[in-house]
Write a protein that holds these residues in place. Structure first.
Motif, PDB file in Angstrom:
ATOM      1  N   TYR A  22       0.797  -1.173  -0.072  1.00 24.30           N
ATOM      2  CA  TYR A  22       0.045   0.137  -0.029  1.00 24.30           C
ATOM      3  C   TYR A  22       1.028   1.311  -0.141  1.00 24.30           C
ATOM      4  O   TYR A  22       0.733   2.252  -0.867  1.00 24.30           O
ATOM      5  CB  TYR A  22      -1.003   0.119   1.244  1.00 24.30           C
ATOM      6  CG  TYR A  22      -2.027   1.030   1.274  1.00 24.30           C
ATOM      7  CD1 TYR A  22      -3.085   1.092   0.603  1.00 24.30           C
ATOM      8  CD2 TYR A  22      -1.463   2.315   2.110  1.00 24.30           C
ATOM      9  CE1 TYR A  22      -3.913   2.334   0.891  1.00 24.30           C
ATOM     10  CE2 TYR A  22      -2.324   3.429   2.212  1.00 24.30           C
ATOM     11  CZ  TYR A  22      -3.524   3.393   1.538  1.00 24.30           C
ATOM     12  OH  TYR A  22      -4.357   4.405   1.580  1.00 24.30           O
ATOM     13  N   CYS A  23       2.001   1.291   0.888  1.00 23.28           N
ATOM     14  CA  CYS A  23       2.428   2.413   1.215  1.00 23.28           C
ATOM     15  C   CYS A  23       3.493   2.734  -0.292  1.00 23.28           C
ATOM     16  O   CYS A  23       3.758   3.948  -0.771  1.00 23.28           O
ATOM     17  CB  CYS A  23       3.619   2.428   2.138  1.00 23.28           C
ATOM     18  SG  CYS A  23       4.386   3.721   2.681  1.00 23.28           S
ATOM     19  N   ARG A  24       4.205   1.677  -0.848  1.00 18.04           N
ATOM     20  CA  ARG A  24       4.913   1.880  -2.055  1.00 18.04           C
ATOM     21  C   ARG A  24       4.046   2.308  -3.161  1.00 18.04           C
ATOM     22  O   ARG A  24       4.430   3.135  -4.030  1.00 18.04           O
ATOM     23  CB  ARG A  24       5.556   0.462  -2.469  1.00 18.04           C
ATOM     24  CG  ARG A  24       6.600   0.279  -3.375  1.00 18.04           C
ATOM     25  CD  ARG A  24       7.161  -0.762  -3.578  1.00 18.04           C
ATOM     26  NE  ARG A  24       6.624  -2.165  -3.438  1.00 18.04           N
ATOM     27  CZ  ARG A  24       6.618  -3.032  -2.449  1.00 18.04           C
ATOM     28  NH1 ARG A  24       7.324  -3.035  -1.427  1.00 18.04           N
ATOM     29  NH2 ARG A  24       5.654  -4.243  -2.846  1.00 18.04           N
ATOM     30  N   LYS A  25       2.688   1.732  -3.190  1.00 19.61           N
ATOM     31  CA  LYS A  25       1.918   2.189  -4.615  1.00 19.61           C
ATOM     32  C   LYS A  25       1.231   3.531  -4.254  1.00 19.61           C
ATOM     33  O   LYS A  25       1.038   4.359  -5.179  1.00 19.61           O
ATOM     34  CB  LYS A  25       0.807   1.026  -4.678  1.00 19.61           C
ATOM     35  CG  LYS A  25       1.556  -0.206  -5.213  1.00 19.61           C
ATOM     36  CD  LYS A  25       1.847  -0.094  -6.389  1.00 19.61           C
ATOM     37  CE  LYS A  25       2.809  -1.348  -6.901  1.00 19.61           C
ATOM     38  NZ  LYS A  25       3.593  -1.242  -8.214  1.00 19.61           N
ATOM     39  N   LYS A  26       0.857   3.719  -3.289  1.00 21.52           N
ATOM     40  CA  LYS A  26       0.031   4.890  -2.781  1.00 21.52           C
ATOM     41  C   LYS A  26       0.590   6.274  -2.384  1.00 21.52           C
ATOM     42  O   LYS A  26       0.411   7.186  -2.861  1.00 21.52           O
ATOM     43  CB  LYS A  26      -1.225   4.691  -1.754  1.00 21.52           C
ATOM     44  CG  LYS A  26      -2.281   3.895  -1.799  1.00 21.52           C
ATOM     45  CD  LYS A  26      -3.182   4.652  -2.589  1.00 21.52           C
ATOM     46  CE  LYS A  26      -4.422   3.870  -3.099  1.00 21.52           C
ATOM     47  NZ  LYS A  26      -5.623   4.815  -3.434  1.00 21.52           N
ATOM     48  N   HIS A  27       1.832   5.975  -1.604  1.00 21.56           N
ATOM     49  CA  HIS A  27       2.732   7.170  -1.057  1.00 21.56           C
ATOM     50  C   HIS A  27       4.197   7.179  -1.915  1.00 21.56           C
ATOM     51  O   HIS A  27       4.840   8.118  -1.549  1.00 21.56           O
ATOM     52  CB  HIS A  27       3.037   6.917   0.502  1.00 21.56           C
ATOM     53  CG  HIS A  27       1.476   6.844   1.152  1.00 21.56           C
ATOM     54  ND1 HIS A  27       1.344   5.964   2.202  1.00 21.56           N
ATOM     55  CD2 HIS A  27       0.371   7.686   0.854  1.00 21.56           C
ATOM     56  CE1 HIS A  27       0.211   6.371   2.597  1.00 21.56           C
ATOM     57  NE2 HIS A  27      -0.555   6.953   1.831  1.00 21.56           N
ATOM     58  N   GLY A  28       4.398   6.051  -2.856  1.00 27.30           N
ATOM     59  CA  GLY A  28       5.443   6.137  -3.683  1.00 27.30           C
ATOM     60  C   GLY A  28       6.813   5.968  -2.881  1.00 27.30           C
ATOM     61  O   GLY A  28       8.128   6.237  -3.307  1.00 27.30           O
ATOM     62  N   THR A  29       6.721   5.493  -1.676  1.00 22.50           N
ATOM     63  CA  THR A  29       8.083   4.891  -0.909  1.00 22.50           C
ATOM     64  C   THR A  29       8.727   3.918  -1.599  1.00 22.50           C
ATOM     65  O   THR A  29       8.238   3.078  -2.188  1.00 22.50           O
ATOM     66  CB  THR A  29       7.727   4.496   0.511  1.00 22.50           C
ATOM     67  OG1 THR A  29       6.814   3.236   0.466  1.00 22.50           O
ATOM     68  CG2 THR A  29       6.997   5.534   1.330  1.00 22.50           C
ATOM     69  N   LYS A  30      10.325   3.771  -1.523  1.00 23.24           N
ATOM     70  CA  LYS A  30      10.957   2.986  -2.289  1.00 23.24           C
ATOM     71  C   LYS A  30      11.556   2.211  -1.038  1.00 23.24           C
ATOM     72  O   LYS A  30      11.657   0.908  -1.334  1.00 23.24           O
ATOM     73  CB  LYS A  30      12.007   3.551  -2.809  1.00 23.24           C
ATOM     74  CG  LYS A  30      11.543   4.547  -3.918  1.00 23.24           C
ATOM     75  CD  LYS A  30      11.787   4.049  -5.200  1.00 23.24           C
ATOM     76  CE  LYS A  30      11.516   5.141  -6.416  1.00 23.24           C
ATOM     77  NZ  LYS A  30      10.195   4.871  -7.023  1.00 23.24           N
ATOM     78  N   CYS A  34       6.417   5.235   4.996  1.00 26.30           N
ATOM     79  CA  CYS A  34       6.431   6.860   5.548  1.00 26.30           C
ATOM     80  C   CYS A  34       5.759   6.678   6.866  1.00 26.30           C
ATOM     81  O   CYS A  34       5.393   5.712   7.359  1.00 26.30           O
ATOM     82  CB  CYS A  34       5.236   7.334   4.470  1.00 26.30           C
ATOM     83  SG  CYS A  34       3.626   6.581   4.696  1.00 26.30           S
ATOM     84  N   PRO A  35       5.864   7.729   7.533  1.00 27.99           N
ATOM     85  CA  PRO A  35       5.478   8.030   8.885  1.00 27.99           C
ATOM     86  C   PRO A  35       3.822   7.182   8.973  1.00 27.99           C
ATOM     87  O   PRO A  35       3.885   6.756   9.975  1.00 27.99           O
ATOM     88  CB  PRO A  35       5.503   9.318   9.460  1.00 27.99           C
ATOM     89  CG  PRO A  35       6.815   9.777   8.050  1.00 27.99           C
ATOM     90  CD  PRO A  35       6.500   9.195   6.928  1.00 27.99           C
ATOM     91  N   GLU A  36       2.914   7.732   8.273  1.00 30.50           N
ATOM     92  CA  GLU A  36       1.584   7.360   8.421  1.00 30.50           C
ATOM     93  C   GLU A  36       1.463   5.825   8.467  1.00 30.50           C
ATOM     94  O   GLU A  36       0.935   5.448   9.259  1.00 30.50           O
ATOM     95  CB  GLU A  36       0.987   8.088   7.311  1.00 30.50           C
ATOM     96  CG  GLU A  36      -0.647   7.903   7.178  1.00 30.50           C
ATOM     97  CD  GLU A  36      -1.124   8.708   6.322  1.00 30.50           C
ATOM     98  OE1 GLU A  36      -2.121   7.697   5.729  1.00 30.50           O
ATOM     99  OE2 GLU A  36      -0.971   9.668   5.796  1.00 30.50           O
ATOM    100  N   GLU A  39       3.074   4.096  11.652  1.00 27.06           N
ATOM    101  CA  GLU A  39       2.169   4.273  12.673  1.00 27.06           C
ATOM    102  C   GLU A  39       1.185   3.203  12.658  1.00 27.06           C
ATOM    103  O   GLU A  39       0.842   2.542  13.554  1.00 27.06           O
ATOM    104  CB  GLU A  39       1.576   5.673  12.724  1.00 27.06           C
ATOM    105  CG  GLU A  39       0.470   5.927  13.903  1.00 27.06           C
ATOM    106  CD  GLU A  39      -0.217   7.262  13.554  1.00 27.06           C
ATOM    107  OE1 GLU A  39      -0.499   7.700  14.698  1.00 27.06           O
ATOM    108  OE2 GLU A  39      -0.475   7.744  12.450  1.00 27.06           O
ATOM    109  N   LEU A  40       0.557   2.954  11.464  1.00 28.43           N
ATOM    110  CA  LEU A  40      -0.495   2.010  11.370  1.00 28.43           C
ATOM    111  C   LEU A  40      -0.039   0.465  11.648  1.00 28.43           C
ATOM    112  O   LEU A  40      -0.768  -0.143  12.097  1.00 28.43           O
ATOM    113  CB  LEU A  40      -1.261   2.028   9.835  1.00 28.43           C
ATOM    114  CG  LEU A  40      -2.145   1.059   9.487  1.00 28.43           C
ATOM    115  CD1 LEU A  40      -3.529   1.446  10.565  1.00 28.43           C
ATOM    116  CD2 LEU A  40      -2.726   1.260   8.112  1.00 28.43           C
ATOM    117  N   LEU A  41       1.302   0.256  11.143  1.00 27.56           N
ATOM    118  CA  LEU A  41       1.799  -0.930  11.268  1.00 27.56           C
ATOM    119  C   LEU A  41       2.106  -1.257  12.631  1.00 27.56           C
ATOM    120  O   LEU A  41       1.822  -2.389  13.196  1.00 27.56           O
ATOM    121  CB  LEU A  41       3.127  -1.150  10.454  1.00 27.56           C
ATOM    122  CG  LEU A  41       4.058  -2.666  10.507  1.00 27.56           C
ATOM    123  CD1 LEU A  41       2.856  -3.647  10.341  1.00 27.56           C
ATOM    124  CD2 LEU A  41       5.020  -2.607   9.907  1.00 27.56           C
TER     125      LEU A  41
END
Length: 113
Positions: A22-30, A34-36, A39-41
């Motif tokens: 999710y983070c990789r696809k929605k927030h572009g993290t490599k 991301c902090p958000e 936090e969820l994890l």
């Protein structure tokens, strides 16, 4: 490691993988989250580690008691809605195992009614 702890680790593992996708696809993290998403994890891991029903349930979706705060529950639902169809591409074995366990749990719950 006992059976309940193995189950807990599998649950944490699949949630981790879903949040990573999710983070990789929605927030572009490599690398990492991301902090958000971190936090969820962290929140999901804490909830799983303190779950008193781990022995009798497979996944949170099948639980009678929902211990997530409403905001976090909505966030994890968004992750799962987004990642559900994509998980088979990224983690086929983990996804198939998750599906089989979920189906078994639903059948077991239906028999108990």
């Amino acid at each position: 490691m006992n059976k309940i702890e193995e189950k807990r680790q599998r649950e944490i593992s699949i949630v981790t993988k879903m949040i990573e996708v999710y983070c990789r696809k929605k927030h572009g993290t490599k690398d990492g989250l991301c902090p958000e998403c971190q936090e969820l994890l962290d929140y999901a891991t804490t909830r799983s580690n303190h779950c008193p029903f781990m022995e009798t349930k497979t996944f949170c979706a099948n639980c009678r008691v929902h211990c997530y705060k409403p905001e976090m529950r909505e966030r994890i639902k968004n992750v799962m809605r987004f990642c559900g169809p994509r998980m088979l591409l990224y983690y086929p074995l983990a996804t198939i195992r998750h599906l089989i366990e979920s189906i078994k749990e639903k059948r077991k719950l239906e028999k108990q009614k």
